[in-house]
Design a protein around this motif. Structure first.
Motif, PDB file in Angstrom:
ATOM      1  N   UNK A  53       0.783  -1.350  -0.105  1.00  0.00           N
ATOM      2  CA  UNK A  53      -0.295  -0.034  -0.062  1.00  0.00           C
ATOM      3  C   UNK A  53       0.899   1.222  -0.269  1.00  0.00           C
ATOM      4  N   UNK A  54       0.278   2.327  -0.673  1.00  0.00           N
ATOM      5  CA  UNK A  54       1.158   3.588  -0.584  1.00  0.00           C
ATOM      6  C   UNK A  54       0.399   4.349   0.262  1.00  0.00           C
ATOM      7  N   UNK A  55       0.530   5.292   0.104  1.00  0.00           N
ATOM      8  CA  UNK A  55      -0.098   6.371   0.752  1.00  0.00           C
ATOM      9  C   UNK A  55       0.338   7.625   0.670  1.00  0.00           C
ATOM     10  N   UNK A  56       0.078   8.374  -0.091  1.00  0.00           N
ATOM     11  CA  UNK A  56       0.106  10.263  -0.199  1.00  0.00           C
ATOM     12  C   UNK A  56      -0.251  11.057   0.223  1.00  0.00           C
ATOM     13  N   UNK A  57      -0.177  11.867   1.269  1.00  0.00           N
ATOM     14  CA  UNK A  57      -1.176  12.213   1.735  1.00  0.00           C
ATOM     15  C   UNK A  57      -0.135  13.868   2.325  1.00  0.00           C
ATOM     16  N   UNK A  58      -1.091  14.983   2.077  1.00  0.00           N
ATOM     17  CA  UNK A  58      -0.313  16.537   3.242  1.00  0.00           C
ATOM     18  C   UNK A  58      -1.234  17.150   3.751  1.00  0.00           C
ATOM     19  N   UNK A  59      -0.946  17.500   5.139  1.00  0.00           N
ATOM     20  CA  UNK A  59      -1.297  18.337   5.792  1.00  0.00           C
ATOM     21  C   UNK A  59      -1.775  19.617   5.470  1.00  0.00           C
ATOM     22  N   UNK A  60      -2.758  19.995   5.887  1.00  0.00           N
ATOM     23  CA  UNK A  60      -3.107  20.866   6.126  1.00  0.00           C
ATOM     24  C   UNK A  60      -1.880  22.201   5.302  1.00  0.00           C
ATOM     25  N   UNK A  61      -1.210  21.821   6.181  1.00  0.00           N
ATOM     26  CA  UNK A  61       0.360  23.410   6.141  1.00  0.00           C
ATOM     27  C   UNK A  61       0.748  22.717   4.624  1.00  0.00           C
ATOM     28  N   UNK A  62       0.196  21.612   4.443  1.00  0.00           N
ATOM     29  CA  UNK A  62       0.725  21.570   2.672  1.00  0.00           C
ATOM     30  C   UNK A  62       2.591  20.727   3.010  1.00  0.00           C
ATOM     31  N   UNK A  63       2.914  20.239   3.882  1.00  0.00           N
ATOM     32  CA  UNK A  63       3.535  19.965   4.166  1.00  0.00           C
ATOM     33  C   UNK A  63       3.470  17.641   3.852  1.00  0.00           C
ATOM     34  N   UNK A  64       3.834  17.309   3.339  1.00  0.00           N
ATOM     35  CA  UNK A  64       3.999  15.816   2.905  1.00  0.00           C
ATOM     36  C   UNK A  64       3.955  15.048   3.562  1.00  0.00           C
ATOM     37  N   UNK A  65       3.132  13.955   3.998  1.00  0.00           N
ATOM     38  CA  UNK A  65       3.203  12.915   4.393  1.00  0.00           C
ATOM     39  C   UNK A  65       2.757  11.674   4.005  1.00  0.00           C
ATOM     40  N   UNK A  66       4.116  10.877   3.154  1.00  0.00           N
ATOM     41  CA  UNK A  66       3.793   9.914   2.388  1.00  0.00           C
ATOM     42  C   UNK A  66       3.787   8.560   3.395  1.00  0.00           C
ATOM     43  N   UNK A  67       3.517   7.258   3.124  1.00  0.00           N
ATOM     44  CA  UNK A  67       3.873   5.835   3.431  1.00  0.00           C
ATOM     45  C   UNK A  67       3.543   4.829   1.897  1.00  0.00           C
ATOM     46  N   UNK A  68       4.574   4.024   2.193  1.00  0.00           N
ATOM     47  CA  UNK A  68       4.704   3.362   1.104  1.00  0.00           C
ATOM     48  C   UNK A  68       5.354   1.562   2.034  1.00  0.00           C
ATOM     49  N   UNK A  69       4.692   0.643   1.686  1.00  0.00           N
ATOM     50  CA  UNK A  69       5.423  -0.498   1.885  1.00  0.00           C
ATOM     51  C   UNK A  69       4.695  -1.113   0.826  1.00  0.00           C
ATOM     52  N   UNK A  70       6.215  -2.044  -0.002  1.00  0.00           N
ATOM     53  CA  UNK A  70       7.023  -2.361   0.555  1.00  0.00           C
ATOM     54  C   UNK A  70       8.149  -0.907  -0.166  1.00  0.00           C
TER      55      UNK A  70
END
Lengths: 211, 211
Positions: A53-70
């Motif tokens: 699973x991969x997740x590309x998310x942005x915080x309200x402040x615009x900061x990127x918070x990615x997650x991915x595995x593998x």
DNA sequence: ATTGGCCATATTTGGTCATG
DNA sequence: CATGACCAAATATGGCCAAT
């Protein structure tokens, strides 16, 4: 909203409807938690089911918070392979057209309409007393007689049902990923891998919404 | 109907540790729900915080279950912009490293040590378990020395691939956009994924897991 | 294979304060 | 701006069974 009720007594989790949050200050805090929660869940799924699973998310402040595995690359690649578009020169990602969002937007509009209608009806029968302090339904509905109120509720219920049904149809009807270009080229891989599974959303999520 | 044991109190949610699930038919069921839950949460976040999130997930069966709001393209592009401040010509995706994995891996490593130990002890008493019916991290994996992590990743990857059993070759020689890892060439498994750069993330979630 | 119930229990999160 | 901690209420889920 902005329920600013500072109590000594802990309030415990509060319910909030699904709409753009206004209390930026407080929500900033909440987002942090929820974002973590999301990644945590994704991670959990990855491990338990051996999936990626991969997740590309942005915080309200615009900061990127990615997650991915593998790792994000393999996932994106896999996605591309799965949908196997035909454009070799122009790599384009599957256009994840989330039907849910479409419906959501539309439903919001519809509900607005219905809301107005209800109010109009209510005002025709009874008369104003637009307290206007609570939510849109508090004031007006409060002025309805038990009978009217009942029918109003039924009306809303009906609406909810329709809405639910509609969403359901949409889910089953358009669970194909629409590739960027209105492709007309034939798939290059097993056809059964081209189709995306039905979009994950279930209509029951509507139950969490407060109309 | 459905009147097996009306008396019998249902069990309610059960706690399960975070390990590759034993391919039980039942778990296939669970995945469906959980995947839904993940998307639901993402959706919720998108609306409430007005942010954009994209999720690329695969079911154990290998079917893609994408989610994106407002749309995957904009999100990916935004990511690229955010992470790639230098070379706009050479597009490469952020090497998403997630600390969760670091911690997890570390713990798994420790676990491996223990397993290895107890296994050694067991073998002294009983006979070899050449059957290897254990979990992926059982036994031998622990003997890999300093490459546990890489092995782990490979294991998971292998598992994933097995379950997936996907097609795929039809490689499209994309010369324009390189959708690969920044530097390393190994397509899927990149050991660097295990220990790399920083990215804010908490590891307290590990407290909830039972190893 | 994917989903929908049911129910009881496991987790997550909102609102607040406090700390880098 | 991003998190940690606390408490209590809101959700999400594990088994199970059944339907598509």
């Amino acid at each position: 909203m902005i329920n600013k009720n500072a109590e000594k007594k802990r309030m415990g989790r509060k319910k909030i409807d699904i709409k753009l949050i206004e209390n930026k200050n407080n929500l900033q805090v909440t987002f942090s938690k929820r974002r973590n929660g999301l990644s945590r869940k994704a991670f959990d799924l990855c491990i338990k089911y051996g999936t990626s699973i991969a997740i590309l998310a942005f915080s309200p402040a615009g900061r990127p918070y990615p997650f991915a595995h593998p790792d994000i690359d393999s996932i994106i690649h896999r996605f591309i392979r799965t949908h196997n578009n035909e454009e070799p020169s122009n790599v384009h990602y599957p256009h994840v057209h989330n039907p849910l969002m479409d419906e959501y937007s539309r439903l919001v509009k519809e509900l607005e309409e219905e809301k107005k209608l209800s109010l109009a009806l209510a005002q025709r029968k009874k008369m104003p007393n637009s307290g206007g302090s609570g939510f849109w339904w508090d004031a007006e509905v409060g002025s309805l007689g038990s009978h009217e109120l009942t029918s109003w509720v039924e009306s809303v219920e009906r609406l909810r049902e329709n809405v639910a049904k509609r969403v359901g149809e949409v889910q089953k009807g358009s669970n194909q990923v629409e590739v960027g270009a209105p492709s007309s080229s034939p798939p290059l891989v097993d056809s059964d891998t081209i189709n995306l599974a039905p979009l994950p959303e279930s209509i029951d999520f509507l139950e969490h919404y407060q109309f």
